[in-house]
Design a protein around this motif. Structure first.
Motif, PDB file in Angstrom:
ATOM      1  N   ALA A  79       4.095  23.114 -20.202  1.00 24.84           N
ATOM      2  CA  ALA A  79       2.675  22.761 -20.081  1.00 24.84           C
ATOM      3  C   ALA A  79       2.389  21.347 -20.568  1.00 24.84           C
ATOM      4  O   ALA A  79       2.921  20.896 -21.580  1.00 24.84           O
ATOM      5  CB  ALA A  79       1.854  23.769 -20.872  1.00 24.84           C
ATOM      6  N   ARG A  81      -1.140  18.454 -20.792  1.00 18.13           N
ATOM      7  CA  ARG A  81      -2.600  18.406 -20.726  1.00 18.13           C
ATOM      8  C   ARG A  81      -3.088  17.034 -20.288  1.00 18.13           C
ATOM      9  O   ARG A  81      -2.629  16.012 -20.807  1.00 18.13           O
ATOM     10  CB  ARG A  81      -3.215  18.664 -22.106  1.00 18.13           C
ATOM     11  CG  ARG A  81      -3.000  20.040 -22.629  1.00 18.13           C
ATOM     12  CD  ARG A  81      -3.940  21.062 -21.997  1.00 18.13           C
ATOM     13  NE  ARG A  81      -3.695  22.354 -22.600  1.00 18.13           N
ATOM     14  CZ  ARG A  81      -2.810  23.264 -22.145  1.00 18.13           C
ATOM     15  NH1 ARG A  81      -2.123  23.032 -21.039  1.00 18.13           N
ATOM     16  NH2 ARG A  81      -2.629  24.396 -22.788  1.00 18.13           N
ATOM     17  N   THR A  83      -5.919  14.485 -20.635  1.00 20.15           N
ATOM     18  CA  THR A  83      -6.956  14.300 -21.657  1.00 20.15           C
ATOM     19  C   THR A  83      -7.971  13.219 -21.292  1.00 20.15           C
ATOM     20  O   THR A  83      -9.010  13.107 -21.928  1.00 20.15           O
ATOM     21  CB  THR A  83      -6.313  13.968 -23.030  1.00 20.15           C
ATOM     22  OG1 THR A  83      -5.433  12.856 -22.853  1.00 20.15           O
ATOM     23  CG2 THR A  83      -5.533  15.148 -23.571  1.00 20.15           C
ATOM     24  N   PRO A 190       0.216  19.702 -25.100  1.00 21.23           N
ATOM     25  CA  PRO A 190      -0.952  20.478 -25.504  1.00 21.23           C
ATOM     26  C   PRO A 190      -1.264  20.288 -26.979  1.00 21.23           C
ATOM     27  O   PRO A 190      -0.358  20.181 -27.808  1.00 21.23           O
ATOM     28  CB  PRO A 190      -0.527  21.922 -25.217  1.00 21.23           C
ATOM     29  CG  PRO A 190       0.531  21.797 -24.160  1.00 21.23           C
ATOM     30  CD  PRO A 190       1.252  20.521 -24.447  1.00 21.23           C
ATOM     31  N   VAL A 193      -8.288  20.813 -28.448  1.00 25.91           N
ATOM     32  CA  VAL A 193      -9.109  20.591 -27.252  1.00 25.91           C
ATOM     33  C   VAL A 193     -10.403  19.886 -27.664  1.00 25.91           C
ATOM     34  O   VAL A 193     -11.139  20.380 -28.524  1.00 25.91           O
ATOM     35  CB  VAL A 193      -9.417  21.943 -26.558  1.00 25.91           C
ATOM     36  CG1 VAL A 193     -10.285  21.731 -25.323  1.00 25.91           C
ATOM     37  CG2 VAL A 193      -8.111  22.648 -26.189  1.00 25.91           C
ATOM     38  N   THR A 202     -12.459  19.618 -15.125  1.00 29.34           N
ATOM     39  CA  THR A 202     -11.365  20.502 -15.506  1.00 29.34           C
ATOM     40  C   THR A 202     -10.350  20.519 -14.373  1.00 29.34           C
ATOM     41  O   THR A 202     -10.735  20.594 -13.207  1.00 29.34           O
ATOM     42  CB  THR A 202     -11.914  21.928 -15.775  1.00 29.34           C
ATOM     43  OG1 THR A 202     -12.641  21.894 -17.013  1.00 29.34           O
ATOM     44  CG2 THR A 202     -10.802  22.960 -15.896  1.00 29.34           C
ATOM     45  N   ARG A 275      -2.648  27.777 -14.257  1.00 30.63           N
ATOM     46  CA  ARG A 275      -2.195  26.780 -15.219  1.00 30.63           C
ATOM     47  C   ARG A 275      -3.358  25.827 -15.477  1.00 30.63           C
ATOM     48  O   ARG A 275      -3.748  25.055 -14.599  1.00 30.63           O
ATOM     49  CB  ARG A 275      -0.997  26.039 -14.632  1.00 30.63           C
ATOM     50  CG  ARG A 275      -0.438  24.992 -15.556  1.00 30.63           C
ATOM     51  CD  ARG A 275       0.754  24.313 -14.912  1.00 30.63           C
ATOM     52  NE  ARG A 275       1.950  25.087 -15.165  1.00 30.63           N
ATOM     53  CZ  ARG A 275       3.081  24.556 -15.675  1.00 30.63           C
ATOM     54  NH1 ARG A 275       3.140  23.281 -15.959  1.00 30.63           N
ATOM     55  NH2 ARG A 275       4.115  25.298 -15.884  1.00 30.63           N
ATOM     56  N   TRP A 276      -3.908  25.923 -16.680  1.00 29.39           N
ATOM     57  CA  TRP A 276      -5.008  25.015 -17.049  1.00 29.39           C
ATOM     58  C   TRP A 276      -4.390  23.688 -17.465  1.00 29.39           C
ATOM     59  O   TRP A 276      -3.595  23.632 -18.406  1.00 29.39           O
ATOM     60  CB  TRP A 276      -5.820  25.637 -18.200  1.00 29.39           C
ATOM     61  CG  TRP A 276      -6.862  24.722 -18.751  1.00 29.39           C
ATOM     62  CD1 TRP A 276      -7.915  24.169 -18.091  1.00 29.39           C
ATOM     63  CD2 TRP A 276      -6.948  24.248 -20.091  1.00 29.39           C
ATOM     64  NE1 TRP A 276      -8.652  23.375 -18.926  1.00 29.39           N
ATOM     65  CE2 TRP A 276      -8.078  23.403 -20.160  1.00 29.39           C
ATOM     66  CE3 TRP A 276      -6.186  24.443 -21.243  1.00 29.39           C
ATOM     67  CZ2 TRP A 276      -8.462  22.763 -21.335  1.00 29.39           C
ATOM     68  CZ3 TRP A 276      -6.554  23.805 -22.405  1.00 29.39           C
ATOM     69  CH2 TRP A 276      -7.694  22.984 -22.454  1.00 29.39           C
ATOM     70  N   LEU A 277      -4.780  22.617 -16.766  1.00 28.35           N
ATOM     71  CA  LEU A 277      -4.184  21.311 -17.066  1.00 28.35           C
ATOM     72  C   LEU A 277      -5.038  20.480 -18.006  1.00 28.35           C
ATOM     73  O   LEU A 277      -4.626  19.409 -18.436  1.00 28.35           O
ATOM     74  CB  LEU A 277      -3.959  20.523 -15.766  1.00 28.35           C
ATOM     75  CG  LEU A 277      -2.913  21.070 -14.801  1.00 28.35           C
ATOM     76  CD1 LEU A 277      -2.870  20.224 -13.538  1.00 28.35           C
ATOM     77  CD2 LEU A 277      -1.537  21.097 -15.452  1.00 28.35           C
ATOM     78  N   GLY A 278      -6.264  20.966 -18.281  1.00 32.18           N
ATOM     79  CA  GLY A 278      -7.073  20.229 -19.247  1.00 32.18           C
ATOM     80  C   GLY A 278      -8.515  20.073 -18.807  1.00 32.18           C
ATOM     81  O   GLY A 278      -8.853  20.218 -17.625  1.00 32.18           O
ATOM     82  N   SER A 279      -9.380  19.822 -19.793  1.00 27.80           N
ATOM     83  CA  SER A 279     -10.795  19.493 -19.555  1.00 27.80           C
ATOM     84  C   SER A 279     -11.024  18.172 -20.268  1.00 27.80           C
ATOM     85  O   SER A 279     -10.666  18.023 -21.441  1.00 27.80           O
ATOM     86  CB  SER A 279     -11.703  20.575 -20.146  1.00 27.80           C
ATOM     87  OG  SER A 279     -11.529  21.801 -19.464  1.00 27.80           O
ATOM     88  N   TYR A 280     -11.607  17.202 -19.569  1.00 32.05           N
ATOM     89  CA  TYR A 280     -11.662  15.828 -20.094  1.00 32.05           C
ATOM     90  C   TYR A 280     -12.896  15.123 -19.534  1.00 32.05           C
ATOM     91  O   TYR A 280     -13.439  15.536 -18.491  1.00 32.05           O
ATOM     92  CB  TYR A 280     -10.370  15.093 -19.687  1.00 32.05           C
ATOM     93  CG  TYR A 280     -10.022  15.292 -18.226  1.00 32.05           C
ATOM     94  CD1 TYR A 280     -10.506  14.429 -17.263  1.00 32.05           C
ATOM     95  CD2 TYR A 280      -9.266  16.395 -17.803  1.00 32.05           C
ATOM     96  CE1 TYR A 280     -10.235  14.626 -15.927  1.00 32.05           C
ATOM     97  CE2 TYR A 280      -8.994  16.604 -16.461  1.00 32.05           C
ATOM     98  CZ  TYR A 280      -9.480  15.724 -15.528  1.00 32.05           C
ATOM     99  OH  TYR A 280      -9.225  15.930 -14.199  1.00 32.05           O
TER     100      TYR A 280
END
Ligand SMILES: O=C(O)C(=O)C[C@]1(C(=O)O)C=C[C@@H](O)C=C1
Length: 314
Positions: A79, A81, A83, A190, A193, A202, A275-280
């Motif tokens: 994983a 992320r 960002t 990761p 957050v 997201t 698969r959550w890749l991120g919230s930015y």
């Protein structure tokens, strides 16, 4: 800028002079050091192994679409992320060694996305020219400067790359679309957050359980019923067998917001893997419009109401 340990290395698709370097310079913390990497895969592998603190890679171009190398490297392996996201307007020049005239150019090198954005210009000004793929636009320029045997005569690159490698510019603004923009992402391992800003995006990859009529519609309903706007969706082959695809998605909102969290839970219930890749934060900082029925308050109120009913309240 973010505080990072002094000397932390931030990788980018190199060499110096790529559009990716321009994107990195938008977010490079004061104490960090920029390290050019030979490819997107090498940059992301070095983040995974801990060799780099972060890396900037291209993900999407307004003319040519998704950058497959990045989408696939994020969808597979351990994983990572996203960002931050950064936008860079892309303008191209045709650069060559001093003494080369436009009429001498037979072979033109660039990154495939660079070539795709200048194909029209090359077709009308150098109709006989053959395309030679390079790992990056600046890599193509560097080849001319350092390798007398480079298998091409000119490079499609950023004006800065031509300057940096001492090349002469045979033509400026050779991109077919003057408004072209490339979107880049900062990728890290990761960690904590960051809180929602109200103007977030997201990214995720969804692997469906099986192939059945309406499967894509069911997946999209998870977003639609929660009032979530998608800003990008594309299918990528999983590599398992012909016809097996996953979906690479960007949507508005942050995992910390109820409607996005609920949509992710819905996907988790109904799909093989999410698969959550991120919230930015969005690069354009444009605040997201949320309908009254999908605010955090609305989800909270609905939850309280259900709790009251379940507790036997009248
Ligand atoms: O080769 C570069 O300069 C890059 O930064 C890569 C890249 C891309 O992958 O899309 C970035 C921007 C341009 O659209 C062309 C190439």
């Amino acid at each position: 800028m973010t505080a990072v340990p002094a000397g932390a290395e931030y990788g980018y698709l190199g060499p110096a002079g790529t559009f990716t370097e321009a994107a990195l310079l938008q977010v490079l913390p004061e104490d960090a050091v920029a390290r050019p990497m030979p490819s997107v895969d090498a940059a992301l592998a070095a983040v995974r192994s801990g060799d780099l603190a972060a890396a900037v890679v291209p993900i999407e171009n307004s003319v040519e679409g998704g950058v497959s190398a990045t989408l696939d490297a994020l969808a597979n392996g351990s994983a990572l992320r996203v960002t931050r996201e950064m936008l860079v307007p892309v303008t191209f020049v045709l650069a060559a060694r001093a003494g080369t005239a436009l009429a001498d150019v037979r072979r033109v090198a660039s990154h495939p996305h660079g070539w795709a954005q200048c194909r029209g210009w090359v077709g009308s000004h150098l109709p006989e020219a053959v395309y030679v793929p390079a790992l990056s636009t600046a890599g193509a320029a560097e080849g001319l400067a350092v390798d007398p045997d480079a298998p091409y005569d000119a490079a499609l690159c950023a004006p800065l790359a031509a300057q940096r490698f001492g090349l002469s510019v045979l033509a400026t603004d050779v991109g077919d679309n003057a408004a072209a923009v490339t979107r880049f992402v900062l990728v890290q391992r990761p960690g904590a957050v960051a809180a929602p800003t109200g103007a977030d995006k997201t990214s995720l990859v969804v692997f469906q359980r099986d192939d059945h009529p309406g499967g894509l519609l069911e997946m999209l309903e998870q977003f639609a019923t929660r009032g979530i706007n998608l800003s990008r969706i594309e299918s990528r082959p999983t590599g398992e067998s012909l016809g097996q695809y996953c979906f690479s998605i960007d949507c508005e909102g942050h995992i910390g917001e109820a409607r996005v969290g609920e949509a992710l839970m819905g996907l988790h219930r109904t799909c093989r893997e999410v698969r959550w890749l991120g919230s930015y934060p969005r690069a354009d900082a444009k605040a997201i419009t949320v309908t009254v029925s999908t605010t955090d308050q609305a989800f909270g109120d609905a939850g309280d109401w259900l709790t009251r009913l379940r507790s036997g309240e009248a």
